[in-house]
Structure formats: structure tokens, C-alpha cells
Design a protein around this motif. Structure first.
Motif, PDB file in Angstrom:
ATOM      1  N   LYS A   2      34.725  21.781  34.132  1.00  0.00           N
ATOM      2  CA  LYS A   2      33.363  21.807  33.610  1.00  0.00           C
ATOM      3  C   LYS A   2      33.099  20.503  32.865  1.00  0.00           C
ATOM      4  CE  LYS A   2      32.474  26.480  33.826  1.00  0.00           C
ATOM      5  NZ  LYS A   2      31.415  27.390  33.701  1.00  0.00           N
ATOM      6  N   GLU A 113      34.744  15.701  31.139  1.00  0.00           N
ATOM      7  CA  GLU A 113      35.155  16.812  32.001  1.00  0.00           C
ATOM      8  C   GLU A 113      36.451  17.397  31.456  1.00  0.00           C
ATOM      9  OE1 GLU A 113      35.591  14.748  35.664  1.00  0.00           O
ATOM     10  OE2 GLU A 113      33.460  14.780  36.118  1.00  0.00           O
ATOM     11  N   GLN A 134      27.561  21.305  35.567  1.00  0.00           N
ATOM     12  CA  GLN A 134      28.477  22.094  36.412  1.00  0.00           C
ATOM     13  C   GLN A 134      29.386  21.206  37.181  1.00  0.00           C
ATOM     14  OE1 GLN A 134      28.920  25.325  36.295  1.00  0.00           O
ATOM     15  NE2 GLN A 134      27.304  25.564  34.805  1.00  0.00           N
TER      16      GLN A 134
END
Length: 134
Positions: A2, A113, A134
Motif C-alpha cells: 500500500k 510504499e 492503492q
């Protein structure tokens, strides 16, 4: 993994690498970091520092050499602005996959991330303009 994007500015400037590293868990200093180009979806890649001079981060980029987290933090304290670049944090006992990836994108924002929820939450508490991806 994510991702979140940090769009914060401070005194009308892009956030420095040390500002992004500071809220991360203390285990960042006991791990290995690799510095490399940012790979853009269009296929281009770049590692570029502002200020028109080279520093330790610039010399380390794309060598494949991993440095201790404490060393990266010290380099970040002394570095110029990161315009394009990627910083990957590895934990040698966990896996060959990076635990976190920090991407400086065109002096505009940082893309972070990680699978670690606590890390994303710490960054979201620290910065005001954080966008979930996302």
C-alpha cells in the motif's frame, strides 16, 4: 504494498529526505538501505539532487551497495534536496523484499510504499497533506 503520498511543503519547499525518515520506526537505523533511480511508469529513470552539487547520496545511487540506516540518516542530514530518487529499506532477517520504499518524485511529493500499518499511520500523523493510494 500500500502507498501514501506526502504532498506537504515546509517554508514553500519540498520535504527533505531527513524529514521523511524522522517519523519512521527506530528499526530504520538497524537495517540496510539501497539508493537508486526512480523508475517512472513511462520507462524513464532518474536520480537527481538539487543544488547543483554532488554528495554522498548521489555517489551511492545505483551502485547496489547497501548502507546501514544510521549512515543513511547521517547522509540525509547533510544532503541537498532529492528531486528524483528511490530509497529501499531491507531487513536482512526477513526477506529479500524491501520493507519500505521511499520515492522522491520531481520535487513535488514523496510516495511511500509499505505493508506496515504503524509506519503509514506515523507518517499520516506527522504530515498534513497525505493522500492514500492503492
Amino acid at each position: 504494498m500500500k502507498a501514501i503520498e506526502i504532498w506537504d511543503v515546509s517554508d514553500h519547499r519540498f520535504r527533505a529526505l531527513i524529514e521523511i525518515l524522522s517519523p519512521l520506526p527506530s528499526r530504520i537505523v538497524t537495517s540496510a538501505w539501497e539508493v537508486s533511480d526512480f523508475f517512472h511508469p513511462d520507462g524513464s529513470e532518474a536520480f537527481f539532487l538539487g543544488g547543483g552539487w554532488h554528495d554522498q547520496l548521489d555517489r551511492l545511487a545505483n551502485t547496489g551497495i547497501r548502507v546501514a540506516g544510521a549512515e543513511l540518516v547521517e547522509m540525509a542530514r547533510r544532503s541537498s534536496q532529492v528531486i528524483w530518487g528511490t530509497f529501499l529499506r531491507y531487513d536482512p532477517v526477513e526477506s529479500d523484499e524491501p520493507w519500505i520504499a521511499l520515492h522522491a518524485i520531481d520535487s513535488t511529493f514523496w510516495r511511500v510504499e509499505t505493508r506496515d500499518i504503524a509506519t503509514r499511520q506515523a507518517l499520516m500523523r506527522t504530515f498534513t497533506d497525505v493522500r492514500l493510494k492503492q
